[in-house]
Write a protein that holds these residues in place. Structure first.
Motif, PDB file in Angstrom:
ATOM      1  N   HIS A   1       0.802  -1.222   0.000  1.00 29.26           N
ATOM      2  CA  HIS A   1       0.000   0.000   0.000  1.00 29.26           C
ATOM      3  C   HIS A   1       0.837   1.276   0.000  1.00 29.26           C
ATOM      4  O   HIS A   1       0.384   2.314  -0.483  1.00 29.26           O
ATOM      5  N   VAL A   2       2.032   1.213   0.557  1.00 31.37           N
ATOM      6  CA  VAL A   2       2.914   2.388   0.571  1.00 31.37           C
ATOM      7  C   VAL A   2       3.825   2.410  -0.646  1.00 31.37           C
ATOM      8  O   VAL A   2       3.951   3.415  -1.340  1.00 31.37           O
ATOM      9  N   GLY A   3       4.449   1.266  -0.937  1.00 27.30           N
ATOM     10  CA  GLY A   3       5.471   1.232  -1.976  1.00 27.30           C
ATOM     11  C   GLY A   3       4.951   1.359  -3.389  1.00 27.30           C
ATOM     12  O   GLY A   3       5.559   2.037  -4.223  1.00 27.30           O
ATOM     13  N   LEU A   4       3.819   0.727  -3.697  1.00 29.96           N
ATOM     14  CA  LEU A   4       3.337   0.735  -5.079  1.00 29.96           C
ATOM     15  C   LEU A   4       2.890   2.117  -5.539  1.00 29.96           C
ATOM     16  O   LEU A   4       3.297   2.561  -6.621  1.00 29.96           O
TER      17      LEU A   4
ATOM     18  N   GLU B   1      -2.686  -4.484 -13.097  1.00 32.04           N
ATOM     19  CA  GLU B   1      -3.759  -4.434 -12.111  1.00 32.04           C
ATOM     20  C   GLU B   1      -3.183  -4.118 -10.740  1.00 32.04           C
ATOM     21  O   GLU B   1      -2.027  -4.427 -10.449  1.00 32.04           O
ATOM     22  N   LEU B   2      -4.005  -3.542  -9.881  1.00 27.21           N
ATOM     23  CA  LEU B   2      -3.584  -3.247  -8.511  1.00 27.21           C
ATOM     24  C   LEU B   2      -3.897  -4.426  -7.600  1.00 27.21           C
ATOM     25  O   LEU B   2      -4.973  -5.022  -7.708  1.00 27.21           O
ATOM     26  N   PRO B   3      -3.004  -4.757  -6.669  1.00 23.04           N
ATOM     27  CA  PRO B   3      -3.294  -5.831  -5.711  1.00 23.04           C
ATOM     28  C   PRO B   3      -4.263  -5.396  -4.614  1.00 23.04           C
ATOM     29  O   PRO B   3      -4.664  -6.210  -3.790  1.00 23.04           O
ATOM     30  N   PHE B   4      -4.625  -4.119  -4.588  1.00 18.89           N
ATOM     31  CA  PHE B   4      -5.488  -3.567  -3.551  1.00 18.89           C
ATOM     32  C   PHE B   4      -6.162  -2.322  -4.113  1.00 18.89           C
ATOM     33  O   PHE B   4      -5.838  -1.852  -5.203  1.00 18.89           O
ATOM     34  N   ARG B   5      -7.098  -1.778  -3.370  1.00 23.43           N
ATOM     35  CA  ARG B   5      -7.845  -0.607  -3.812  1.00 23.43           C
ATOM     36  C   ARG B   5      -7.051   0.667  -3.524  1.00 23.43           C
ATOM     37  O   ARG B   5      -6.589   0.888  -2.403  1.00 23.43           O
ATOM     38  N   GLU B   6      -6.853   1.499  -4.526  1.00 23.66           N
ATOM     39  CA  GLU B   6      -6.197   2.791  -4.357  1.00 23.66           C
ATOM     40  C   GLU B   6      -6.717   3.703  -5.466  1.00 23.66           C
ATOM     41  O   GLU B   6      -6.411   3.513  -6.649  1.00 23.66           O
ATOM     42  N   ASP B   7      -7.525   4.686  -5.080  1.00 25.70           N
ATOM     43  CA  ASP B   7      -8.203   5.531  -6.061  1.00 25.70           C
ATOM     44  C   ASP B   7      -7.214   6.223  -6.994  1.00 25.70           C
ATOM     45  O   ASP B   7      -6.234   6.829  -6.546  1.00 25.70           O
TER      46      ASP B   7
END
Length: 391
Positions: free
Chosen positions: A9-12, A42-48
């Motif tokens: 969540h921080v690095g990407l 694709e993103l491994p998590f949600r990040e607007d």
């Protein structure tokens, strides 16, 4: 540039932000699934707002991702986003970052700038300096803590001032030049000042949430609506504008960093421990109030929202799961749902939870719940439905 731990969540978001500003960026992460997902665009998590930027920098050839540590040797700047966890005894592990760096030591080379990005226990930056200094390579070290909120990274990376710290003015200038790629404003501190600045920031938020939750308990015990009181006292009154609403104060940072600060003060941080008791105690408080009001042992209870906050898919340290564990002992059954969480295979569709619950609790204030009109009682500490917070 290489971002170590760049699949999270921080690095990407940081990696794709730098790549979008023209840098060539490589991500190293031990999570093979995350790396494959990133390379697929694709993103491994949600990040607007991050998905389109990811695809753009991949197409431009400015971003790559790998599970091979040797990629570290290619970077002029190495940004490390491995943080400091706390164990089951609430003690921080100051060895986590040095241990991770030790696994990459054969790939460091003289002339590189190593930037510690995640929150660290005070003194870890100095420990990393000594670690690298004893390995015969001239690697400069800076600590530049992340400041983003999950879900807002693609805005805040470019708008928030960046804190930059290093042992010498020359290294601070080098780190400042790197982060000027993202933002105009850079604030320089010593490493020890920056380490505390990051911990103070997250702990201050945690304490504010605890104050709100304590006020909520006081009002609720008298049958009064805390949110109604809060809105009244804050109306056109700037000195009260920062009083947050009540709700679960959770996630991977605030509690953890408050406990790190407590450990740093030899567990004399009474205010921090008090905040922990208030925030971590809220799920049990809610269940106890519901138990006094309803025949909970014969009710099916539905939890709406299992992420640690609204509009997120992140369940790390989510208090909704603590709430679930308590209810599993005290209620007839528990049904859980979340529109964003994908890692929990035990979640039910919203329609199923609504149709089969005798009582509902809003665990995460996802905006889509605002329009619900349930035909059963709802415990809504967030006042998301606008019907008040009294339980």
């Amino acid at each position: 540039m290489v971002v170590v731990g760049g699949g999270g969540h921080v690095g990407l978001p940081l990696a794709i932000a730098f790549a979008d500003r023209g840098l060539r960026v490589a991500i190293f992460d031990v999570n093979e699934l995350a790396v494959k997902t990133i390379l697929a665009g694709e993103l491994p998590f949600r990040e607007d707002g991050a998905a389109q930027v990811l695809r753009r920098v991949l197409a431009a050839g400015r971003l790559e991702a790998s599970v091979d540590r040797s990629v570290v040797s290619r970077g002029e700047h190495i940004v490390v986003v491995i943080g400091t966890p706390v164990d089951e005894h609430l003690n921080p592990d100051p060895h986590a970052v040095p241990r991770a760096l030790d696994e990459c030591k054969e790939y460091f080379r003289s002339g590189q700038l190593l930037v510690l990005r995640s929150t660290v226990y005070p003194g870890v930056t100095r420990r990393v300096e000594k670690l690298l200094g004893g390995q015969g390579v001239d690697v400069e070290v800076a600590f530049c803590p992340e400041r983003i909120a999950e879900g807002k990274a693609m805005q805040e990376l470019f708008t928030l001032p960046q804190i930059v710290s290093a042992r010498t003015p020359q290294v601070r200038q080098r780190a400042a030049a790197l982060f000027h790629t993202l933002t105009d404003t850079v604030v320089e501190l010593s490493p020890e000042e920056a380490e505390l600045a990051k911990l103070f920031t997250n702990t201050w938020r945690y304490i504010k949430f605890a104050a709100a939750n304590q006020f909520y308990v006081m009002a609720n015990d008298q049958g009064l609506d805390f949110d109604r009181i809060r809105n009244a006292l804050a109306l056109d009154y700037p000195r009260a504008a920062d009083l947050p609403g009540a709700g679960f104060a959770a996630g991977p940072c605030l509690f953890k960093d408050t406990m790190q600060l407590a450990a740093f003060t030899d567990n004399s941080f009474v205010l921090g421990h008090s905040a922990m008791l208030v925030n971590e105690g809220l799920p049990l408080y809610l269940v106890s109030k519901l138990e006094a009001k309803y025949d909970l042992a014969n009710l099916r209870v539905g939890i709406l929202g299992m992420a640690f906050k609204g509009e997120s898919d992140d369940i790390r340290s989510s208090l909704s799961y603590k709430l679930k564990r308590i209810l599993e002992f005290r209620a007839k059954s528990v049904l859980c749902t979340d529109p964003y969480v994908t890692v929990d295979q035990n979640l039910e569709p919203l329609e199923h939870v609504l149709a089969n619950s005798d009582l509902l609790i809003i665990g995460a204030p996802h905006q889509q719940y605002r329009s619900l009109q349930p035909g059963v009682p709802v415990a809504d500490v967030w006042n998301l439905l606008g019907q008040g917070t009294v339980v």
